[in-house]
Scaffold this active site. Structure first.
Site, short mmCIF file in Angstrom:
data_model
loop_
_atom_site.label_atom_id
_atom_site.label_comp_id
_atom_site.label_asym_id
_atom_site.label_seq_id
_atom_site.Cartn_x
_atom_site.Cartn_y
_atom_site.Cartn_z
N HIS A 226 -79.84 -28.42 3.97
CA HIS A 226 -79.04 -27.31 3.47
C HIS A 226 -80.01 -26.23 3.03
O HIS A 226 -81.15 -26.51 2.65
CB HIS A 226 -78.21 -27.82 2.29
N ASP B 58 -82.11 -34.60 -2.26
CA ASP B 58 -80.94 -33.75 -2.46
C ASP B 58 -79.71 -34.66 -2.33
O ASP B 58 -79.34 -35.07 -1.24
CB ASP B 58 -80.94 -32.66 -1.40
N GLN C 148 -74.47 -34.50 -1.26
CA GLN C 148 -73.46 -35.16 -0.43
C GLN C 148 -73.47 -36.68 -0.58
O GLN C 148 -72.47 -37.33 -0.29
CB GLN C 148 -73.68 -34.80 1.04
N LYS D 238 -68.87 -32.07 -6.43
CA LYS D 238 -68.77 -32.89 -5.22
C LYS D 238 -68.51 -34.36 -5.56
O LYS D 238 -68.44 -35.21 -4.67
CB LYS D 238 -70.04 -32.74 -4.39
N CYS E 276 -74.33 -23.44 5.71
CA CYS E 276 -75.61 -23.22 5.01
C CYS E 276 -76.73 -24.05 5.63
O CYS E 276 -77.55 -24.63 4.92
CB CYS E 276 -75.47 -23.53 3.52
#
Length: 407
Positions: free
Chosen positions: A122, A201, A204, A227, A365
Site C-alpha cells: 500500500h 503493516d 489488513q 479495519k 492505493c
C-alpha cells in the site's frame, strides 16, 4: 460466543439498512469494517459518563477516563501478545504508525544502507520508505511478486544482505488478499541481515486471525482500529521495547516530556514519549471494545467462514464469462479483486451500487502494484465475518446485470 452468522449480523445496525431501495450488501471491508453495537455503546458510554482528558486531571472524571484509556492499552497489548504494555503506542491509524517508524529510521539510515519492501505495498508502506531513503541517501529495494500475486520468497531472500537496515512488508495485501508468511520472512531477515529491523503493516491482517508479535518476531507491527470493527481515527503501533525506548520522537508538546526549560527539553519514558498531545481517548476505548468483541468469537470457525466466502467467489468467477481474477496466491484471504473484460471498474462499481452492493474500484492505493500486474485498477469485493454466501452470490447476480448493461 458461538459462530452464528445471523446472530453476528444482528449486532451490526448498519447491515439492516437499504441503499437505493435495496438491502445493503456491504463488500468494502478492506477499506473499513462496520461497527457492532458493542463498539457503538462503548463510545456513547464514554462520552455520556466520563468524558474528560486523561492523566493530568485532579478530579473523578479524569481518573475514570484514564482508567478506561489505559485499560484499552492493556487490551491491545494482550491481543498482540506484547511483552510490555508500554510497547503499545496509540496512533491515528496504520499510516501514522508507519510514519513514526519511517521518520525515526530516516535519522538513523546511512548512505550505504538499504531498505527492502515488496511489490505488494500500500502507498502508506511504500511512499514513507521511499521518502525516508531519499532523506538519508539510502537505497530502496523492492522484492518482486509472482504472476499469481504471491511474494517471490526466493527473490526476497536474495535481496537481503549486510547492507539491509530495514524491512517493511504487509501482513495481507489490501489489493489482492495475498497473505504473506511474515513469520518465515522475518526468520529469513534475521538469518541474512541480523542488524535489520522489521516492520509488518498489519492493516489488513489484524481482522482475519490471531496476531502474535512474539511468534512473528518482528520489531514493529502497525494496525488501524477501523479495519477491526472499531472507530476511525485510532490505531496502534506495537514496537519492541528495546527498540522503541530511545526511538526519535515523532511529535513534541504536552504529555511526552520529562522536563522543559526555555533552552531545552528532555523526553519522558514509553509510551508517553511517542504520544504528544491529547489522544483520541474515546477511539482507544472503542477500539478496545472492538477487540474484546472480536476476541470472543471462535477463531477457527471465523477463519473457516471467511475461507468459504473466498472459495465461493472464486468458484463463481471461474464460471463467469469475461471475468478476470486479479491475484490468486495460494494463501489468500478477504479480498476478491477482478476485472470484467472491456468494462471500466468504475462503471462496474456504479451499477453494483444501484443494486445496493458496495465494493471499491480503482488502484487501491497500490499504483506500482497495478502497473506490475498490467492493469490500471480493479473492482474489489472484500469480505468480513458478517458477510454471507448469499451476499457473494448477490455480487455475481449484480455483475451479470452490469455486463448486460455495459457490454
Amino acid at each position: 460466543m458461538s459462530f452464528d452468522i445471523a446472530a453476528i449480523r444482528a449486532q451490526f445496525p448498519i447491515l439492516s439498512r437499504q441503499v437505493h431501495g435495496k438491502p445493503l450488501v456491504y463488500l468494502d471491508n478492506a477499506a473499513t469494517t462496520q461497527k457492532p453495537q458493542a463498539v457503538i455503546d462503548a463510545l456513547v458510554r464514554f462520552y455520556s459518563e466520563c468524558n474528560s482528558n486523561v492523566h493530568r486531571g485532579a478530579h473523578y472524571l479524569s481518573d475514570e477516563a484514564t482508567r478506561r484509556y489505559e485499560h484499552a492499552r492493556d487490551v491491545v497489548a494482550n491481543f498482540l501478545n506484547a511483552n510490555r504494555r508500554e510497547e503499545v503506542i496509540w496512533t491515528s491509524g496504520t499510516t501514522e504508525g508507519i510514519n513514526i517508524v519511517a521518520k525515526g529510521m530516516a535519522e538513523r539510515l546511512q548512505a550505504n544502507d538499504e531498505v527492502l519492501v515488496t511489490e505488494l505495498e500500500h502507498h502508506a508502506n511504500l511512499v514513507t520508505w521511499q521518502q525516508a531513503c531519499k532523506k538519508a541517501g539510502a537505497t530502496l529495494k523492492v522484492a518482486p511478486i509472482l504472476n499469481n500475486g504471491a511474494l517471490d520468497q526466493a527473490a526476497f531472500a536474495a535481496l537481503l544482505s549486510s547492507q539491509t537496515a530495514f524491512v517493511a512488508m504487509p501482513h495481507v495485501s489490501n489489493a489482492l488478499g495475498t497473505v504473506n508468511p511474515v513469520q518465515a520472512l522475518t526468520r529469513t531477515v534475521r538469518e541474512k541481515s541480523p542488524r535489520a529491523l522489521v516492520l509488518v503493516d498489519g492493516a489488513q491482517g489484524v481482522a482475519h486471525g490471531d496476531v502474535n508479535v512474539q511468534s512473528i518476531d518482528c520489531d514493529f507491527y502497525a494496525f488501524s482500529g477501523h479495519k477491526l470493527f472499531g472507530p476511525t481515527g485510532v490505531g496502534a503501533l506495537w514496537g519492541r521495547y528495546s527498540v522503541l525506548e530511545d526511538w526519535p520522537v515523532w511529535l513534541t508538546g504536552g504529555e511526552m516530556i520529562a522536563s522543559v526549560s526555555y533552552q531545552d527539553a528532555t523526553w519522558g519514558a514509553l509510551p508517553n514519549r511517542l504520544e504528544a498531545g491529547t489522544p483520541n481517548i474515546a477511539g482507544a476505548v472503542g477500539m478496545a471494545a472492538a477487540i474484546e468483541w472480536f476476541s470472543a468469537l471462535p477463531l477457527v470457525e471465523v477463519k473457516q467462514h471467511e475461507a468459504q466466502l473466498i472459495e465461493r467467489a472464486v468458484a463463481l468467477g471461474e464460471e463467469f464469462d469475461g471475468l478476470t481474477l486479479v491475484g490468486n496466491a495460494p494463501e489468500k484471504i478477504g479480498v476478491y479483486s477482478f476485472n470484467l473484460n472491456g468494462i471500466h471498474p468504475a462503471d462496474v462499481g456504479f451499477i453494483l451500487d444501484r443494486q445496493g452492493i458496495a465494493i471499491r474500484t480503482g488502484d487501491h492505493c497500490a499504483q506500482p502494484l497495478m502497473k506490475r500486474l498490467g492493469v490500471p485498477g480493479t473492482a474489489r469485493a472484500s469480505f468480513s465475518i458478517y458477510n454471507t454466501i448469499d451476499e457473494v452470490e448477490q455480487l455475481f447476480i449484480g455483475l451479470r446485470k452490469a455486463k448486460e448493461m455495459l457490454s
